[in-house]
Design an enzyme around this catalytic site. Structure first.
Site, PDB file in Angstrom:
ATOM      1  N   ASP A   1      -3.475  -3.279  -0.518  1.00 53.17           N
ATOM      2  CA  ASP A   1      -4.437  -2.610  -1.394  1.00 53.17           C
ATOM      3  C   ASP A   1      -5.150  -3.597  -2.310  1.00 53.17           C
ATOM      4  O   ASP A   1      -5.768  -3.197  -3.294  1.00 53.17           O
ATOM      5  CB  ASP A   1      -3.728  -1.545  -2.235  1.00 53.17           C
ATOM      6  CG  ASP A   1      -2.544  -2.119  -3.015  1.00 53.17           C
ATOM      7  OD1 ASP A   1      -2.345  -3.353  -2.976  1.00 53.17           O
ATOM      8  OD2 ASP A   1      -1.821  -1.337  -3.664  1.00 53.17           O
TER       9      ASP A   1
ATOM     10  N   SER B   1       8.770  -6.066 -10.549  1.00 50.89           N
ATOM     11  CA  SER B   1       7.889  -4.902 -10.657  1.00 50.89           C
ATOM     12  C   SER B   1       7.615  -4.316  -9.273  1.00 50.89           C
ATOM     13  O   SER B   1       8.476  -4.343  -8.398  1.00 50.89           O
ATOM     14  CB  SER B   1       6.608  -5.287 -11.402  1.00 50.89           C
ATOM     15  OG  SER B   1       5.984  -6.403 -10.793  1.00 50.89           O
TER      16      SER B   1
ATOM     17  N   HIS C   1      -0.607  -5.544  -3.428  1.00 52.24           N
ATOM     18  CA  HIS C   1       0.757  -5.576  -2.881  1.00 52.24           C
ATOM     19  C   HIS C   1       0.786  -6.192  -1.483  1.00 52.24           C
ATOM     20  O   HIS C   1      -0.206  -6.156  -0.753  1.00 52.24           O
ATOM     21  CB  HIS C   1       1.341  -4.163  -2.862  1.00 52.24           C
ATOM     22  CG  HIS C   1       1.412  -3.553  -4.231  1.00 52.24           C
ATOM     23  ND1 HIS C   1       0.453  -2.667  -4.684  1.00 52.24           N
ATOM     24  CD2 HIS C   1       2.300  -3.735  -5.243  1.00 52.24           C
ATOM     25  CE1 HIS C   1       0.764  -2.312  -5.923  1.00 52.24           C
ATOM     26  NE2 HIS C   1       1.868  -2.947  -6.283  1.00 52.24           N
TER      27      HIS C   1
END
Length: 264
Positions: A187, A14, A190
């Site tokens: 963030d 992802s 990530h």
């Protein structure tokens, strides 16, 4: 297609995979380390969960392909682990289904070739306060918590142990760094450059410890067109040239096996 053929390393997952080719990202570091040795191919899909991966698995990794990857690094789980939305929409996948999905992904990838090696990555930790600061109230209902990341990480680790597949518990590895919550994440979700470095070292350690034949550890692999050439820079004696194909950039020495220290 370009030649000559090289070993292929595929990164499949992802957004942590999709963003891995950012400057300083773990995919970019791997691609640089494996220059002239292997092709690092990105198959990253932001927002995906294990359900979405299963739907296109055979398209991304067809069994009938003439050339199969030498190594596939797989990451799904962070999106699966978010809390369910009341509408039934969203990324959440119940834990048991997630484990079954990852098993099906693993078995398909193992069937591609006897020489196809696998490394699975668990969900990394998250910084919940940073997520709220970055995304506001967007994820209040579909909450992403460090506790559920741990649960999904441990479930994947147990599965891979059962299937005799290499797995890196990224939830544990990242948190070995004291200031991980701010230094290893961009963030809250990530990986930052620092988090990427930790992951690369864990991947390289897993490759080295596996002792696969042929070796897939970057420093053990031959350089493409590594033979001497009269066209390289001439040595001071004026009688021979310096084979620059074998030179190692100073930054790469951090990832030589003698310098790698696992966080696990």
């Amino acid at each position: 297609m370009v030649g000559p053929s090289r070993p292929v390393i595929v990164l499949f997952g992802s957004s942590i995979v999709q963003q891995s080719f950012n400057v300083g990202g773990w995919g970019a570091i791997l691609a640089d380390l494996y220059d002239r040795k292997a092709d690092v191919v990105l198959r990253g899909y932001s927002g995906w969960n294990s359900r979405g991966a299963l739907q296109v698995l055979h398209q991304i990794f067809p069994k009938e392909s003439d050339v199969q990857p030498s190594l596939i690094i797989v990451y799904f789980g962070g999106n699966d682990s978010v809390q369910p939305h009341p509408s039934g929409l969203g990324a959440h996948v119940p834990l048991q289904e997630y484990v079954e999905n990852m098993k099906r992904i693993c078995l398909h990838l193992k069937s591609l070739s006897e020489k196809t090696r696998l490394i699975f990555l668990t969900t990394p930790p998250v910084n919940e306060a940073m997520i709220r600061q970055t995304l506001g109230t967007l994820q209040d209902i579909q909450k992403r918590t460090n506790r559920w990341c741990q649960i999904y990480a441990e479930a994947l680790e147990d599965l891979c142990t059962q299937l005799n597949v290499k797995v890196i518990n990224l939830w544990k590895a990242i948190q070995q760094k004291e200031d991980w919550a701010t230094s290893c994440l961009t963030d809250g979700i990530h990986l930052s450059n620092e988090g990427s470095k930790i992951l690369v070292k864990e991947i390289l350690k897993a490759i080295k410890d596996a002792e696969w034949e042929p070796s897939l550890f970057w420093a053990s692999m031959a350089n493409e067109f590594g033979e001497d050439s009269p066209y390289y820079m001439v040595r001071p004696d004026g009688k021979s040239t310096i084979n620059s194909s074998n030179s190692v950039s100073s930054w790469k020495r951090e990832y030589a096996i003698g310098e790698i220290r696992s966080k696990l």
